[in-house]
Each structure stands twice: as C-alpha cells, then as structure tokens.
Design an enzyme around this catalytic site. Structure first.
Site, PDB file in Angstrom:
ATOM      1  N   LYS A 100      -7.195   5.023  -2.104  1.00  0.00           N
ATOM      2  CA  LYS A 100      -6.568   4.387  -0.963  1.00  0.00           C
ATOM      3  C   LYS A 100      -7.613   4.090   0.115  1.00  0.00           C
ATOM      4  CE  LYS A 100      -4.672   7.130   2.280  1.00  0.00           C
ATOM      5  NZ  LYS A 100      -4.696   6.667   3.652  1.00  0.00           N
ATOM      6  N   LYS A 118      -7.179  19.746   0.847  1.00  0.00           N
ATOM      7  CA  LYS A 118      -8.357  19.748   1.722  1.00  0.00           C
ATOM      8  C   LYS A 118      -9.123  21.056   1.705  1.00  0.00           C
ATOM      9  CE  LYS A 118      -7.241  15.915   4.687  1.00  0.00           C
ATOM     10  NZ  LYS A 118      -7.162  15.339   6.003  1.00  0.00           N
ATOM     11  N   LYS A 173     -10.007   5.624   6.621  1.00  0.00           N
ATOM     12  CA  LYS A 173     -11.021   5.620   7.673  1.00  0.00           C
ATOM     13  C   LYS A 173     -12.206   6.486   7.275  1.00  0.00           C
ATOM     14  CE  LYS A 173      -7.625   6.214  11.053  1.00  0.00           C
ATOM     15  NZ  LYS A 173      -7.284   7.623  10.926  1.00  0.00           N
TER      16      LYS A 173
END
Ligand code: ATP
Ligand code: MG
Length: 338
Positions: A195, A112, A198
């Site tokens: 994948k 990240k 959200k």
C-alpha cells in the site's frame, strides 16, 4: 450537527493515497458535520520514521497540505494534537480502565512490535491515545479505514468501561463513537508491492511538480507480463491502470485498456498520459500549496485558532471527567493564571 473527529500522522508527505482514501472524504464531510481534524504529532513519536529534527516541519507541512487539499478552517477545526495538552492528560486517565490484554491483542501492535528488540510502551498504548483523541471531543462519528476498525472498537470499549465506572448521570459523559466506514479505496505504492504509505517512500505527494510526478511514474511497476513493448498486458493487474481509474476520464481508461491488452503502445506511453492527467488534477492543490508556502504565517494562524477552539471543547470534557474521577479541582487562582 453530529461531530466527527479524524487524525493524520505527520509521518511524511501527504500523498495521493491519503488524498483519495481519506482527505477528499474529509473535505466533503466539512459541510455536513461539525469536524475536528487533527495532525497527530504525538502518535508519530512511536512511528519507525520519527526524527526529532523533522517533526515540526512535517507537522506544519501536513497542515499546509490539508489546507491545500481543501480543508477549510472556516468550516472545521484544524489543529495539532500536541497543542492541546489534554490529549495526553485524558490518555493517562483512560489508562486506568484499559485492559492490558486488549492492547496486546491489537493487530497493529503485533505487526509493529514483531521485529523490535525493545518494544516502547508507546507502541502498546497507542490505542489509548487514539481513544483520548476521539473521546476528548465526544465525537459521534470517526471516519476510519478497515485498518483502524479494531482500534475504534477498543475506543468504544474504553468509553463503556469508563462510563460504567464513573458516569452516574442519565447520559454517559463519554459517548461511544460510531465508525464511519469510508468506501475502501486502497492505492498501491509505486513499487507495486505494498500500500502507498507516507513512511514507505513509495508515494506521490500531492504537491509534487509535473516533472517530479513523471520521474516517479516512469520507473513505477506495471503488469510484470509486459516484459517488452510487444507483450500484451492485463490492465486488471496493473497499478498504473488502477491510477488511471482515479485520474483519467472514462474514455481514456477504455482506450488505455485496449492499447495495453493489444500491445498497441508501451508502458511509458501509458504512464505519460497518466502523468499529464494526474498533473492536471493536482494542479489546483499545488497552486494553493505554493501560495501557502509563501505565507507560512497563514498556516500558523489557522493552527493557532484551531488549537484555541479545540482546547475549549477539550477543557469542557476534562472538567466533567476529572470531577467524575474525584480529582480535586484546580484552585481558582491557578486556573486564572492558565
Ligand atoms: P504511515 O506510513 O505513517 O502509516 P500512511 O500513508 O499509511 O502513513 P496514515 O496516517 O496511516 O497514512 O493514514 C491517513 C489516512 O489515509 C487514513 O484514513 C488511511 O486509511 C488513508 N490511507 C493511507 N494510505 C492509503 C492508501 N494507500 N490508499 C488509500 N487510503 C490510504
Ligand atoms: Mg498507515
């Protein structure tokens, strides 16, 4: 009864990947364990998709979706992380025993932070907040997917270090939680590339209408070898077939495989059947969600009760932790005020 803690970020709508990969399992665990389920809004502050204007709504919607999916507040504690300030307090105390090197080693942090020009400290310290979520309730078990195993291992390390430094009694104040590895169900996104997540916008939310489900499935990626209706396909590499496995009965799955391999129908025909079965499977969840959306005060009541219960348990742990760390107890009159 062993205790479980698990959390989910309000980083978007609860989707079928979350449902199949996590929430269905939570629903089952409720009857066998003492469960704490938490909408971890503080964690969402470090996420790429965080927007202040959206957070409160997303948090309430996530709680609503969990209730619609079968989380039952009479059998578990459902609450919002920021409603229990001790999560943040314990995090600071655990900072004192967390090695910086371990945080920098975390795969999620490396992933990240890679493309960021300026890395917020919250991204690095994320696993300490996760450790405090779990240790605050002295949870025995944490249901985790493969991607969170490393963070849970760090939680155990933090507990070990903290106990070694501060826990003097025969039983450690902060027990080391064990991972409860859930059978790996990994639902791919509708883009077929990554994948379902959200935050990636490649999802089908569990409360979607039949028409929305169809509009999302229609353009979804299938076996690239099927360029035209006449090309035979391979169900093993098709994400739509994978979804049939979860939403269609075995005889339909068998029929779908034959028709795909033999180019006996087009991908749209195959998706139509999936859309119908998915709609039917999600219908009871959608109905409960609509019902709750019409009575938002019911969701708020659940979250209020949940926060009270969670605060009580958290408070017990914090008294032991603060005492062990030598902090001056809060004067009695102040405690009474609170
Ligand atoms: P985000 O994009 O914010 O990371 P997410 O959709 O990946 O959101 P998480 O909050 O990271 O969801 O995870 C919630 C739970 O859902 C976790 O237990 C995770 O393992 C599970 N989960 C998430 N995505 C999938 C998926 N595509 N298939 C199966 N399980 C999933
Ligand atoms: Mg995720």
């Amino acid at each position: 009864m062993p205790r479980i803690f698990s959390g989910i970020q309000p980083s978007g709508e609860l989707h079928i990947g979350n449902l199949l990969g996590a929430v269905q399992n939570w629903v089952e665990l409720q009857s066998r364990y003492e469960c704490f389920f938490c909408v971890v809004d503080l964690h969402a502050l470090t996420g790429a998709g965080y927007e202040a204007a959206q957070l409160a709504k997303r948090t309430r919607d996530m709680a609503l979706s969990l209730l619609a999916a079968g989380i039952d507040p009479s059998r578990c504690t459902l609450f919002v992380q920021s409603h229990v300030p001790d999560h943040s307090v314990l995090m600071w105390l655990l900072n004192a025993v967390t090695p910086l090197g371990e945080l920098e080693r975390m795969t999620q942090f490396k992933d990240k932070s890679q493309h960021l020009e300026s890395i917020p400290a919250g991204l690095l310290n994320y696993p300490i907040l996760m450790a405090s979520d779990i240790l605050l309730y002295r949870a025995d078990l944490v249901p985790v997917g493969e991607d969170q195993v490393q963070h849970l291992e760090l939680t155990r390390e933090i507990a070990r270090r903290w106990n070694a430094a501060f826990s003097t009694g025969p039983t450690p104040i902060l027990p080391e939680p064990q991972p409860m590895l859930t059978v790996a169900k990994r639902i791919m996104g509708l883009d077929g590339d990554a994948k379902m997540s959200k935050s990636k916008g490649n999802t089908i939310a569990i409360t979607e209408t039949p028409e929305e489900i169809w509009q999302k499935l229609r353009p979804a990626k299938t076996d690239p070898a099927r360029k035209t209706r006449k090309d035979p396909g391979n169900p093993e590499v098709c994400n739509i077939f994978d979804l049939h496995r979860y939403f269609s009965p075995p005889e339909t799955q068998a029929e779908v495989a034959v028709k795909c391999r033999g180019a006996l129908w087009g991908c749209l025909d195959c998706k139509r059947v999936l859309a119908d079965n998915m709609t039917a499977a999600l219908a009871p969840i959608r109905e409960r969600a609509l019902d709750l959306a019409a009575h938002p005060e019911q969701v708020d009541t659940v979250l209020g009760d949940g926060a009270m219960t969670a605060r009580r348990h958290a408070g017990e742990t914090m008294r032991l932790v603060q005492d062990a760390m030598g902090l001056l107890p809060v004067p009695r009159e102040v405690r009474r005020e609170a």
